[in-house]
Design a protein around this motif. Structure first.
Motif, PDB file in Angstrom:
ATOM      1  N   ILE A   1       0.841  -1.205   0.000  1.00  0.00           N
ATOM      2  CA  ILE A   1       0.000   0.000   0.000  1.00  0.00           C
ATOM      3  C   ILE A   1       0.873   1.250   0.000  1.00  0.00           C
ATOM      4  O   ILE A   1       0.639   2.184  -0.764  1.00  0.00           O
ATOM      5  CB  ILE A   1      -0.949  -0.010   1.219  1.00  0.00           C
ATOM      6  CG1 ILE A   1      -2.018  -1.094   1.035  1.00  0.00           C
ATOM      7  CG2 ILE A   1      -1.614   1.349   1.396  1.00  0.00           C
ATOM      8  CD1 ILE A   1      -3.022  -1.180   2.155  1.00  0.00           C
TER       9      ILE A   1
ATOM     10  N   THR B   1     -19.381  -3.095  10.710  1.00  0.00           N
ATOM     11  CA  THR B   1     -18.567  -2.794   9.527  1.00  0.00           C
ATOM     12  C   THR B   1     -18.484  -1.291   9.313  1.00  0.00           C
ATOM     13  O   THR B   1     -17.402  -0.732   9.119  1.00  0.00           O
ATOM     14  CB  THR B   1     -19.192  -3.434   8.274  1.00  0.00           C
ATOM     15  OG1 THR B   1     -19.591  -4.750   8.593  1.00  0.00           O
ATOM     16  CG2 THR B   1     -18.220  -3.417   7.135  1.00  0.00           C
TER      17      THR B   1
ATOM     18  N   ILE C   1      -6.749   1.669   8.790  1.00  0.00           N
ATOM     19  CA  ILE C   1      -7.775   0.964   8.013  1.00  0.00           C
ATOM     20  C   ILE C   1      -7.580  -0.539   8.135  1.00  0.00           C
ATOM     21  O   ILE C   1      -8.515  -1.282   8.425  1.00  0.00           O
ATOM     22  CB  ILE C   1      -7.718   1.405   6.535  1.00  0.00           C
ATOM     23  CG1 ILE C   1      -8.257   2.819   6.399  1.00  0.00           C
ATOM     24  CG2 ILE C   1      -8.509   0.457   5.655  1.00  0.00           C
ATOM     25  CD1 ILE C   1      -7.989   3.448   5.069  1.00  0.00           C
TER      26      ILE C   1
ATOM     27  N   ARG D   1      -7.976  -7.265   0.945  1.00  0.00           N
ATOM     28  CA  ARG D   1      -6.767  -6.435   1.005  1.00  0.00           C
ATOM     29  C   ARG D   1      -6.807  -5.395  -0.110  1.00  0.00           C
ATOM     30  O   ARG D   1      -6.362  -4.283   0.045  1.00  0.00           O
ATOM     31  CB  ARG D   1      -5.511  -7.308   0.879  1.00  0.00           C
ATOM     32  CG  ARG D   1      -5.311  -8.365   1.966  1.00  0.00           C
ATOM     33  CD  ARG D   1      -5.204  -7.814   3.369  1.00  0.00           C
ATOM     34  NE  ARG D   1      -6.466  -7.470   3.977  1.00  0.00           N
ATOM     35  CZ  ARG D   1      -7.354  -8.346   4.456  1.00  0.00           C
ATOM     36  NH1 ARG D   1      -7.116  -9.619   4.408  1.00  0.00           N
ATOM     37  NH2 ARG D   1      -8.490  -7.927   4.988  1.00  0.00           N
TER      38      ARG D   1
ATOM     39  N   ASP E   1      -8.880  -2.709   1.187  1.00  0.00           N
ATOM     40  CA  ASP E   1      -8.086  -1.890   2.105  1.00  0.00           C
ATOM     41  C   ASP E   1      -7.234  -0.893   1.326  1.00  0.00           C
ATOM     42  O   ASP E   1      -7.145   0.279   1.698  1.00  0.00           O
ATOM     43  CB  ASP E   1      -7.147  -2.778   2.949  1.00  0.00           C
ATOM     44  CG  ASP E   1      -7.907  -3.549   4.014  1.00  0.00           C
ATOM     45  OD1 ASP E   1      -9.102  -3.242   4.205  1.00  0.00           O
ATOM     46  OD2 ASP E   1      -7.319  -4.441   4.640  1.00  0.00           O
ATOM     47  N   LEU E   2      -6.631  -1.386   0.247  1.00  0.00           N
ATOM     48  CA  LEU E   2      -5.784  -0.506  -0.563  1.00  0.00           C
ATOM     49  C   LEU E   2      -6.596   0.675  -1.079  1.00  0.00           C
ATOM     50  O   LEU E   2      -6.185   1.823  -0.978  1.00  0.00           O
ATOM     51  CB  LEU E   2      -5.185  -1.302  -1.728  1.00  0.00           C
ATOM     52  CG  LEU E   2      -4.446  -0.468  -2.771  1.00  0.00           C
ATOM     53  CD1 LEU E   2      -3.202   0.138  -2.168  1.00  0.00           C
ATOM     54  CD2 LEU E   2      -4.063  -1.313  -3.967  1.00  0.00           C
TER      55      LEU E   2
ATOM     56  N   LEU F   1      -9.331   1.881   0.112  1.00  0.00           N
ATOM     57  CA  LEU F   1      -9.729   2.758   1.216  1.00  0.00           C
ATOM     58  C   LEU F   1      -8.598   3.702   1.593  1.00  0.00           C
ATOM     59  O   LEU F   1      -8.829   4.823   2.024  1.00  0.00           O
ATOM     60  CB  LEU F   1     -10.121   1.921   2.431  1.00  0.00           C
ATOM     61  CG  LEU F   1     -11.525   1.324   2.427  1.00  0.00           C
ATOM     62  CD1 LEU F   1     -11.633   0.262   3.497  1.00  0.00           C
ATOM     63  CD2 LEU F   1     -12.575   2.394   2.641  1.00  0.00           C
ATOM     64  N   ALA F   2      -7.374   3.223   1.421  1.00  0.00           N
ATOM     65  CA  ALA F   2      -6.233   4.012   1.878  1.00  0.00           C
ATOM     66  C   ALA F   2      -5.783   5.050   0.865  1.00  0.00           C
ATOM     67  O   ALA F   2      -5.068   5.974   1.211  1.00  0.00           O
ATOM     68  CB  ALA F   2      -5.063   3.085   2.211  1.00  0.00           C
ATOM     69  N   LEU F   3      -6.194   4.903  -0.381  1.00  0.00           N
ATOM     70  CA  LEU F   3      -5.698   5.831  -1.388  1.00  0.00           C
ATOM     71  C   LEU F   3      -6.243   7.234  -1.139  1.00  0.00           C
ATOM     72  O   LEU F   3      -7.435   7.410  -0.934  1.00  0.00           O
ATOM     73  CB  LEU F   3      -6.124   5.388  -2.788  1.00  0.00           C
ATOM     74  CG  LEU F   3      -5.406   4.180  -3.346  1.00  0.00           C
ATOM     75  CD1 LEU F   3      -5.878   3.924  -4.764  1.00  0.00           C
ATOM     76  CD2 LEU F   3      -3.916   4.386  -3.340  1.00  0.00           C
TER      77      LEU F   3
ATOM     78  N   ARG G   1     -17.540  -4.002   1.926  1.00  0.00           N
ATOM     79  CA  ARG G   1     -17.280  -4.525   3.278  1.00  0.00           C
ATOM     80  C   ARG G   1     -18.583  -4.952   3.956  1.00  0.00           C
ATOM     81  O   ARG G   1     -18.631  -5.973   4.627  1.00  0.00           O
ATOM     82  CB  ARG G   1     -16.584  -3.464   4.151  1.00  0.00           C
ATOM     83  CG  ARG G   1     -15.200  -3.119   3.713  1.00  0.00           C
ATOM     84  CD  ARG G   1     -14.063  -3.729   4.501  1.00  0.00           C
ATOM     85  NE  ARG G   1     -14.360  -4.274   5.806  1.00  0.00           N
ATOM     86  CZ  ARG G   1     -13.650  -5.246   6.360  1.00  0.00           C
ATOM     87  NH1 ARG G   1     -12.646  -5.790   5.719  1.00  0.00           N
ATOM     88  NH2 ARG G   1     -13.941  -5.679   7.562  1.00  0.00           N
TER      89      ARG G   1
END
Lengths: 571, 335, 352
Positions: free
Chosen positions: B19, B262, B314, C176, C179-180, C182-184, C229
């Motif tokens: 990431i 969630t 996250i 995952r 997650d990626l 969401l993090a951007l 999710r």
């Protein structure tokens, strides 16, 4: 060869100015409690040498000071010296290669140590050190050495004759920093000196007590300030963040703050805020002009690497008549009224000030002439097609018009699009995030320097009062192109031998009258070629509470340049 | 479940490195220039020197490795030094912000209090009002309470905070003069009157944000409760003679929590990410404002560090949610 | 068996929210020997839901208004009539003295101290552009962006959520991946997408449509994660339920399991996501325009009108009230339609 008339006058005026204020209001230091200033863009550092940003420059001007600065009329004022050196008083040598500054006696840093010429010399060394990335190194251009014959004397020597020797140590951009504090922060080490960069020791009226980057700065009165009755305020809270509307509201409507900076809001919004009776709007005019740049090169994506270079002239904007028609169709008075109100003035020049440089040769642009523009296009073979858009030999008058994102600019785009529509020019609008538009990322197609559009609009100005460097922006070699990584200031890619000759001539001319003639000639050439279409002469505006006295708006230097004189007034 | 948690935590490490790499490349690709805010009067060659001083001249992979080392080795050492007074990190270069030329983590730490006070508080309040509203709305579907709840929460969600915040300021700061329109981040709470002041300056941003959060969570709570209220097990429970309270608050609520957990878990990292617009409107200057100013100034080390911390949260909170699923519904198994 | 026996083809998830009339028209003919198509049952149930009907009517009205509006109200949304600038909306007449209200409505030009006109019933902005015309053309863009971006987010989110929840092997990888995303950081992502794709899309589809595709794509691609999710969480719980076990024991293939048993049971969180998604898309679009990453400034949208009007909140409240009311109305009506659909699709309720 001499600037005498201009400079002696300036020196005389400055000596008087601060005294006049002192007389009108005096008392002991810190008598008026807290001063609250809001800047809606927050300062991130207190060292102007490491950040060229206006917000950092102005915040730092409360703490560190130059030897001389500009007053509200653009005159030089002695600040840490007793008089501004000129040729007349012997401070500037006849060959214009050295300037001798004599520090005032008894000046102390805020830590109580004396200010010496070694500090002056150090400031030059600090900014020109290799690897430091000093934002103000242009101010020290051509300086060969700074000598310190005694504790209070600094002699600056230039490599060439400098008709205007007031770059180093003059204005908010080039203040004096303390040698003892920054000694270990030279060059590549500059960024590691967080404590020094956040809390510089200075000679100004205030010292930093806490610096929170991009948030709030708390300052207290400098106990060692040269005038024992100043500053009137014991502490300053310098808050940053938010937006212009919120800052205006905090000063003009709720009265929570005393001073707000750079309120870029619609004039009617400001007027309505002012009606609340808590404060007032102030403005001062410098050299900022909102202008349209006309691209003389073809930016069609098919051209690949040669897109936007002089190799491919623009299909129709190279026709001067088209450019002139575009300018004639604009109602500048309406633009001023809609976008700036009292904070804008009409202008037909890209060099609108100081008065001695302002040309009156182009004032025809002040009135809109749609019919004239139509006739001009018609008579040059640009005739309206089926959809009302003019064309000639299969070339349609269709332009892409880009600017940065900002409410006033988008209103201007809408208005101008409509006027150009009336004369048969089709316009596509594009607005780009300011951080991309004004960035110089060679990888991005959207920078104002690459200018991959036909028309672009933004504001520019120049530091101080001398336009030499500014006018040199439009010489041939300043055109951004791939070989220069798209750096350069000549956005229209204008190129004229005659213009370049004027630029060269100005760099060797010292006489103020002659310099003015050259600057005007260059301005007129740009205006009459219509490669730059000036729209509005923009003032810098701010708002202050009615209970705050002593504010003198200044566009030539930091606008809070005289914060030492600010004080509370009874309502 | 413990096994699963450990496995997932170990797996998180490569995931986070990937990431961080993707974020780095994204920032690298994005157009922009840390010198965009420097006035146009500063000549281009000076700007080029300034860029070099920031280390922008180096190729991207070197800068990425440098960042990795600074973030994963030097910053923990600094923390360790700070706690135990040791000197591991002396003279080592930390992650330095391009705007402020100071360590990024120091600024982050400085911003956490106001973010937690305002954004965190509003999230807690939002959750606390959303859950009962969701439960009651579902239990008494189409009652007046439900209708009003639906109406208010939909308005709360569809009116953006840039408008509702300004509206509150105009009403309560400008016209009534009750609350300050500008948040004082230097304010310290040490007695009753300073506590009252803190409450006054928090009330507007917190209510704007809490309304927004509550709107979202209460909708999911209501929908999920409605699904479960009609299930057979509810009928069975009632038939067994359980009280209505037990049926609803123990059986139905527990089974309805999965989507709500969630959503809540997804929201926690966003608390850290700050509420960009609300912070801007009320001048809270928390982490959201820090991120947006860093993005606008193209302060890549700052953006990279902030988004990476965000990514860590996250990953962690989604893991927490996954673990909670197993607790709420023991039939869910990951092994 | 608790399995709701609706045959919900996967398309119904998106079609359901986007256009409630569609399932009736497209209802697949069932092989089962029921005398009556089950979608009629759904429609019958839907009709009994007063809120849903009201929401549907309101939504259709808004759609009709923004689609047919330009035929009735012929002013151009970008035409500047600078002399008419800052005209108040006609409702401002109510602010006058009692005696003057009626004459103000009849003859607004002579209303004292008030600039109102029937030529601009909702007033004009600071450049004299007609707000009614801007509301109409802004509505077209906002609704289109809201619906398409929501549909895109829903399809991607539901798809990934169901796959991750149902197929254990895919779970780790897909989550995952979530997650990626969401993090951007959204803004740099946008800048990159715009830099890479704006010019090709502009060349292929024209300036307005190119940007439309870009914005819808960007909003859709950055808002599916929550749905994914949530759906996954529900599916994880669902697949351990008895009816799934039962269905599996009789050998139902995975595809049928998902479409027939799993999807219908996760409809309610999907419906909520859909409702919130529309509001989110409309508002995100306005934030993008504000940052200079959205539509060119001569394309009004509701979000943008609301944003631009915020500065004038005190002098001309109507500039924020109208777009604000319409965004809320659109979101509210979609919410009620979603409620009605959810109930209608649930056979346990349908019987009641």
């Amino acid at each position: 060869m001499k600037l005498r008339h201009a400079l002696t006058g300036a020196a005389a005026m400055m000596a008087m100015a601060p005294m006049a204020f002192a007389a009108s209001h005096s008392g002991e230091r810190g008598r008026d409690g807290e001063l609250k200033i809001i800047y809606w863009q927050a300062p991130s550092i207190m060292n102007p040498y490491l950040s060229g940003g206006t917000k950092e420059l102005e915040a730092a001007s409360l703490v560190i000071e130059p030897l001389a600065r500009y007053d509200q009329d653009g005159n030089l004022v002695a600040w840490l010296v007793d008089e501004v050196p000129t040729v007349a008083n012997g401070g500037v040598s006849e060959d214009l290669k050295t300037i001798t500054w004599k520090l005032s006696e008894g000046l102390l840093w805020s830590d109580g140590t004396p200010v010496t010429s070694a500090d002056v010399k150090f400031s030059w060394e600090y900014c020109t050190a290799e690897g430091g990335g000093c934002a103000q190194s242009e101010k020290y251009l051509d300086v060969v050495s700074v000598d310190t014959p005694d504790e209070l004397t600094a002699v600056v020597t230039f490599g060439i004759a400098k008709p205007f020797p007031y770059g180093p140590f003059v204005g908010a951009q080039a203040p004096i920093i303390q040698a003892a504090q920054f000694a270990d922060c030279m060059g590549a080490k500059a960024p590691e000196c967080t404590e020094q960069n956040f809390n510089p020791i200075g000679t100004g009226p205030f010292t930093v007590t806490e610096f929170r980057p991009n948030d709030v700065i708390t300052l207290a009165a400098n106990e060692n300030y040269r005038d024992p009755s100043k500053p009137a305020f014991a502490t300053v809270t310098f808050k940053g963040g938010g937006d212009a509307a919120a800052a205006g509201r905090a000063v003009l409507e709720t009265g929570e703050f005393d001073y707000a900076w750079n309120l870029q809001l619609a004039p009617e919004v400001l007027t309505q805020m002012e009606a609340a009776g808590k404060g007032k709007n102030i403005v001062s005019f410098g050299t900022s002009v909102e202008r349209i740049m006309v691209n003389l090169t073809d930016v069609s994506p098919d051209l690949g690497d040669e897109r936007g270079t002089a190799a491919h002239p623009h299909p129709f904007l190279t026709d001067k008549n088209v450019r002139q028609a575009l300018s004639m169709a604009i109602d500048r008075a309406l633009l001023v009224e809609v976008g700036y109100g009292d904070f804008g003035r009409l202008t037909c020049n890209v060099l609108p000030a100081p008065a001695v440089f302002a040309s009156t040769a182009n004032d025809a642009c002040l009135t809109q002439d749609i019919e004239g523009a139509k006739a001009l296009l018609e008579s040059n073979g640009w005739v309206a097609g089926a959809d009302g858009i003019r064309e000639k030999d299969g070339v349609r008058l269709s332009v892409l018009y880009q600017t940065s994102t900002n409410a006033v600019r988008q209103d201007f785009q809408a208005l101008i699009k409509q006027w150009w529509g009336e004369i048969g020019v089709e316009t596509e609008l594009r607005n780009i995030d300011a951080s991309v538009f004004f960035g110089s990322d060679p990888g991005s197609p959207d920078t104002f320097q690459k200018f991959f559009a036909d028309i672009e609009m933004y504001t520019n100005n120049f530091d101080g009062t001398d336009p030499e460097a500014y006018m040199a922006n439009w010489s041939c070699d300043q055109a951004p192109r791939p070989e220069t990584q798209w750096q350069g200031n000549n956005m229209p890619r204008f190129c004229s031998e005659e213009y370049d000759a004027l630029v060269t001539e100005m760099s060797t001319t010292g006489d103020i009258g002659e310099r003015a003639r050259l600057a005007k000639a260059m301005n007129d050439m740009l205006m009459q070629e219509y490669v730059i279409i000036p729209l509005v002469h923009r003032g810098r505006n701010a708002a202050h509470a009615n209970t705050l006295g002593g504010v003198i708006m200044n566009v030539w230097d930091s606008e809070i340049w005289n914060a030492a004189d600010w004080h509370r007034v009874e309502m | 479940m413990l096994n699963f948690t450990i496995r997932r935590l170990l797996l998180s490490v490569p995931v986070l490195v990937i990431i961080s790499f993707v974020i780095f490349m994204l920032l690298e690709l994005a157009p922009g220039d840390p010198m965009a805010n420097v006035p146009l009067t500063v000549p281009p060659e000076v700007k080029e020197k300034m860029r070099e001083a920031l280390g922008l001249g180096e190729p991207w992979h070197i800068r990425f490795v440098k960042w990795l080392i600074q973030f994963f080795v030097v910053e923990p050492q600094v923390l360790f030094d700070h706690v135990f007074g040791t000197g591991f990190a002396e003279d080592k270069l930390r992650v330095i912000s391009w705007q402020t030329r100071s360590p990024v983590m120091d600024i982050v730490v400085q911003r956490i209090p106001q973010t937690l006070w305002v954004v965190g508080m509003s999230y807690v309040i939002g959750v606390l009002i959303a859950l009962p509203i969701g439960v009651i709305s579902a239990y008494k579907q189409y009652s007046i309470f439900d209708q009003i709840g639906t109406f208010v929460s939909m308005i709360g969600f569809s009116v953006p905070t840039f408008f509702s915040g300004v509206l509150l300021i105009v009403i309560f700061s400008v016209n009534l003069g009750w609350f300050p329109s500008i948040y004082d981040t230097t304010h310290k709470v040490n007695d009753w009157s300073s506590f009252v002041f803190q409450m006054k300056q928090m009330i507007m941003p917190v209510s704007v944000l809490a309304l927004y959060n509550a709107a979202q969570i209460s909708r999911f709570m209501r929908a999920s409760m409605l699904d479960n209220l009609n299930q057979d097990y509810v009928r069975t429970a009632r038939a067994k003679g359980m009280t209505e309270k037990v049926v609803v608050l123990v059986h139905v609520l527990r089974n309805s929590m999965i989507p709500v957990v969630t959503v809540i878990a997804l929201g926690v990292p966003q608390v850290f990410g700050g509420a960009i617009i609300t912070e801007q409107v009320f001048k809270v200057n928390g982490l959201g404002q820090l991120l947006i100013t860093a993005i606008q100034a193209n302060d890549l080390p700052m953006v990279q560090t902030l988004t990476f911390i965000f990514a860590v949260l996250i990953v962690v909170f989604n893991l927490v949610a996954d673990v909670l699923y197993g607790v709420l519904d023991p039939r869910i198994r990951y092994d | 068996m608790t399995d709701p026996a609706i045959n919900a083809p996967s398309g119904a998830t998106s079609a359901g929210a986007a256009s409630p009339a569609a399932p009736v028209a497209e209802a697949p003919v069932q092989a089962r020997a029921t005398p009556r198509n089950q979608w009629w049952d759904v429609w019958d149930q839907f009709r009994t839901h007063r809120g849903a009907l009201l929401g549907l009517a309101c939504f259709l009205l808004i759609v009709v208004m923004v689609v047919l509006g330009p035929l009735l109200w012929r002013l151009d949304a970008t035409f500047i009539d600078i002399r008419a600038k800052n005209t108040r909306h006609i409702v401002a007449c109510f602010g006058l003295d009692w005696g003057a209200i009626i004459s103000c409505f009849l003859n607004p030009a002579e209303a004292e101290g008030l600039k109102v006109s029937w030529a601009h019933p909702l007033g004009t902005d600071q450049l004299g552009r007609d707000i009614l015309a801007r509301m109409i053309s802004g509505g077209q863009v906002s609704l289109a962006v809201g619906m398409t971006a929501m549909a895109l987010a829903l399809i991607v989110g539901t798809g990934i959520g169901v796959l991750a929840g149902y197929f254990k092997r895919l779970d780790g990888l897909l989550m995952r991946f979530t997650d990626l995303f969401l993090a951007l950081p959204l803004l740099p992502l946008l800048l990159v997408i715009i830099m890479l794709f704006r010019d090709p899309l502009r060349a292929a589809f024209g300036p307005a449509e190119g940007i439309f595709i870009l914005i819808v794509f960007v909003i859709g691609i950055t808002s599916w994660m929550q749905t994914a999710r949530i759906v996954r969480g529900d599916v994880l719980a669902l697949k351990e339920r008895e009816f799934v076990l039962a269905a599996r024991s009789i050998g139902t293939p995975s595809r049928r399991m998902v479409t027939r048993h799993i999807l219908p049971n996760v409809m309610s969180p999907i419906m909520v996501s859909a409702t919130l998604g529309i509001a989110n898309a409309i508002i995100t679009e306005s934030a993008l325009s504000f940052l200079g990453l959205g539509f060119p400034s001569d394309f009004p949208t509701w979000g943008r009108l609301l944003f631009d009007g915020t500065d004038y909140l005190q002098q001309y409240p109507e500039r924020v009230v109208w777009p604000g009311v319409f965004i809320s109305l659109a979101v509210l009506s979609v919410n009620y339609i979603g409620d009605g659909l959810r109930d209608a699709l649930d056979p346990r309720i349908r019987g009641r």
